[in-house]
Design an enzyme around this catalytic site. Structure first.
Site, PDB file in Angstrom:
ATOM      1  N   THR A  55      -7.527  11.661  -8.716  1.00 61.09           N
ATOM      2  CA  THR A  55      -6.389  12.416  -8.940  1.00 61.09           C
ATOM      3  C   THR A  55      -5.811  12.091 -10.311  1.00 61.09           C
ATOM      4  O   THR A  55      -5.526  13.022 -11.131  1.00 61.09           O
ATOM      5  CB  THR A  55      -5.495  11.889  -8.045  1.00 61.09           C
ATOM      6  OG1 THR A  55      -5.907  12.091  -6.689  1.00 61.09           O
ATOM      7  CG2 THR A  55      -4.258  12.554  -7.933  1.00 61.09           C
ATOM      8  N   LYS A  82       4.844  -7.603 -14.066  1.00 61.83           N
ATOM      9  CA  LYS A  82       5.571  -8.912 -14.151  1.00 61.83           C
ATOM     10  C   LYS A  82       7.015  -8.637 -13.378  1.00 61.83           C
ATOM     11  O   LYS A  82       7.863  -9.207 -13.550  1.00 61.83           O
ATOM     12  CB  LYS A  82       5.867  -8.760 -15.711  1.00 61.83           C
ATOM     13  CG  LYS A  82       4.553  -9.019 -16.247  1.00 61.83           C
ATOM     14  CD  LYS A  82       4.914  -8.943 -17.795  1.00 61.83           C
ATOM     15  CE  LYS A  82       3.700  -8.887 -18.646  1.00 61.83           C
ATOM     16  NZ  LYS A  82       3.703  -8.093 -19.837  1.00 61.83           N
TER      17      LYS A  82
END
Lengths: 313, 180
Positions: A55, A82
């Site tokens: 995709t 993070k």
């Protein structure tokens, strides 16, 4: 159209327009110079929170063929790992001047949230959100079916399509039910009861727990992968049993009408939902689906980005 | 619309096309290397008529196709998104051929500029010529036609409408005041 969030919100005329546009854009793919200047200076961001090769590459190829600049942002190795939120990522993309964001996300509704939360001005294209929708996959499936079974164009009125396999976890199935029905096709979902979602009665389609009775009446059959990575429990006794009851093998292939085609959105698990000889047979159109995917995504990018952005319907 | 004035009727249009056909064949010194490409929608029908007229005169079938220039327009972002028209390039392509672009009205020249860009991506013709039914002036780019059916001096606020049997109910070129 400003966003493409779900196949359920596309009406028949819009769907036919996208397919017709894809057909015209497909001619570019056959040229030696596969490039159009149409989206020069526009920026398309591929924002992928889930793994995907075909995709993402398909959207990237589509955007590049229209001369847009493409930024690829995958959650792995980015500030998302993070702990950055979707909102903060969106504000970053807004500051970078994104004109379109192609979003793949593990949570259903993520694309809708990104489009309507007021974080960004960009058009949002849903490239798969959780188990909800994957509209461009449905469009490329419809395009492939139309090319084979309704080559004169228009919609898919009167065609019968079976979607077989893990319906419960499949955004492809959900998008296809909506889009193919909108285009006039009859859709039958085939799966063991454990892999049929709750509330399927409200979907515009038929349901069968057995594969064999539907085989002789379908024009196209779409095999889905069993998405083990989304399964937290046992949905069927064994892979072998699933494959015997719901797998498409040569014997079942021979019972399909002569003109019927076999689709699979990929990735395939050969030997599970589809046998190797069926996957390699001339009735299987998987390679074409990939090529058509680029054309359909070019059409969507063109229709969302090429105009003045004021809604023309 | 009430104030529309017919400047060319069907007889004028067929005469103009016939003259363009003879000029095309003459300057190309035959029909061998010709390729006609009409710009949709009405340019495509005109190209078809020109091709048929060449067949009528020389008995040769000249390759005839259509070239949609929408994807090459310079004003895409100024308007709502436009649907694409069909492009069909004859199977032998345009490399080394004399391409005659055919359109109904030549005005700013921007359509032709877009068509030249599109051709550049499709192949390398030996030469590109331009045939138009009506040249109404007001060029914004250094582009001129090679074959003209009718030079029609107009004011910018006027509108030129070419009607062709294939899509409209008659053959005519009409001039009207915008907003009149």
């Amino acid at each position: 159209m400003r966003h493409l969030l779900s196949a359920g919100e596309i009406d028949r005329d819009q769907a036919v327009l996208i397919l017709d546009t894809a057909a015209e854009l497909g001619a570019v793919t056959d040229r030696s110079i596969k490039k159009l200047p149409t989206l020069r200076g526009r920026t398309v961001v591929n924002l992928f929170y889930e793994d995907s090769t075909r995709t993402r590459i398909s959207f990237e190829a589509a955007a590049k063929r229209l001369s847009a600049d493409v930024l690829n942002f995958s959650a792995k190795g980015s500030s998302v790992s993070k702990g950055e939120s979707l909102k903060d990522t969106a504000l970053t993309l807004q500051a970078m001047g994104a004109d379109a964001v192609v979003l793949r996300h593990g949570s259903s509704g993520a694309a809708h949230r990104l489009a309507h939360a007021g974080w960004i001005d960009a058009s949002v294209i849903n490239a798969g959100d959780g188990t909800h929708e994957h509209p461009t996959q449905a469009l490329l499936d419809a395009f492939t079916i139309r090319r084979h079974l309704a080559p004169e164009g228009g919609d898919l009125a009167g065609l019968s399509v079976a979607i077989v396999g893990d319906i419960l976890h499949s955004r492809v199935a959900r998008s296809n039910v909506h889009l193919l029905t909108t285009l006039g096709a009859r859709v039958t979902l085939v799966a063991p009861p454990t892999l049929i979602p709750v509330g399927v009665e409200s979907w515009p389609c038929a349901v069968s727990y057995e594969l064999d009775p539907v085989l002789d009446s379908v024009d196209a059959i779409m095999m889905l992968r069993v998405q083990s990575e989304r399964m937290q429990a046992a949905y069927f006794p064994s892979a072998l049993e699933y494959s015997r009851l719901y797998g498409l093998d040569a014997a079942r292939l021979s019972r399909l009408p002569e003109h019927a085609i076999v689709l699979h959105p990929g990735p395939m698990n050969r030997g599970m939902e589809i046998s190797a000889d069926v996957a390699d047979s001339s009735r299987a159109v998987m390679v074409e689906q990939v090529a058509n995917g680029v054309n359909v995504r070019m059409a969507v990018l063109y229709l969302l980005l090429a105009g003045d952005g004021k809604d023309a319907g | 619309m009430d104030s529309a004035r017919t400047v060319l009727d069907d007889a004028d249009i067929s005469r103009a096309i016939r003259r363009i056909v003879h000029e095309i064949v003459e300057t190309a010194k035959g029909t061998e290397s010709l390729v006609l490409l009409g710009i949709p929608t009405r340019g495509a029908y005109l190209a078809r008529r020109i091709a048929d007229a060449i067949t009528g005169i020389d008995g040769v079938e000249v390759p005839c196709g259509t070239l949609d220039i929408t994807l090459y327009r310079d004003d895409l972002r100024l308007r709502a998104v436009r649907p694409l028209e069909p492009t069909s390039i004859p199977p032998d392509g345009i490399d080394g051929r004399i391409v005659v672009l055919v359109d109904d009205v030549l005005y700013s020249g921007r359509t032709v500029r877009a068509a030249l860009d599109a051709l550049n991506d499709i192949g390398r013709p030996a030469a590109v010529r331009l045939a138009v039914l009506v040249d109404r002036g007001h060029r914004e780019l250094p582009i001129r036609p090679d074959y003209v059916g009718k030079n029609l001096p107009t004011a910018v606020k006027e509108n030129v409408a070419v009607k062709l049997r294939e899509v409209d109910d008659l053959d005519a070129v009409e001039l009207s005041e915008v907003g009149a």
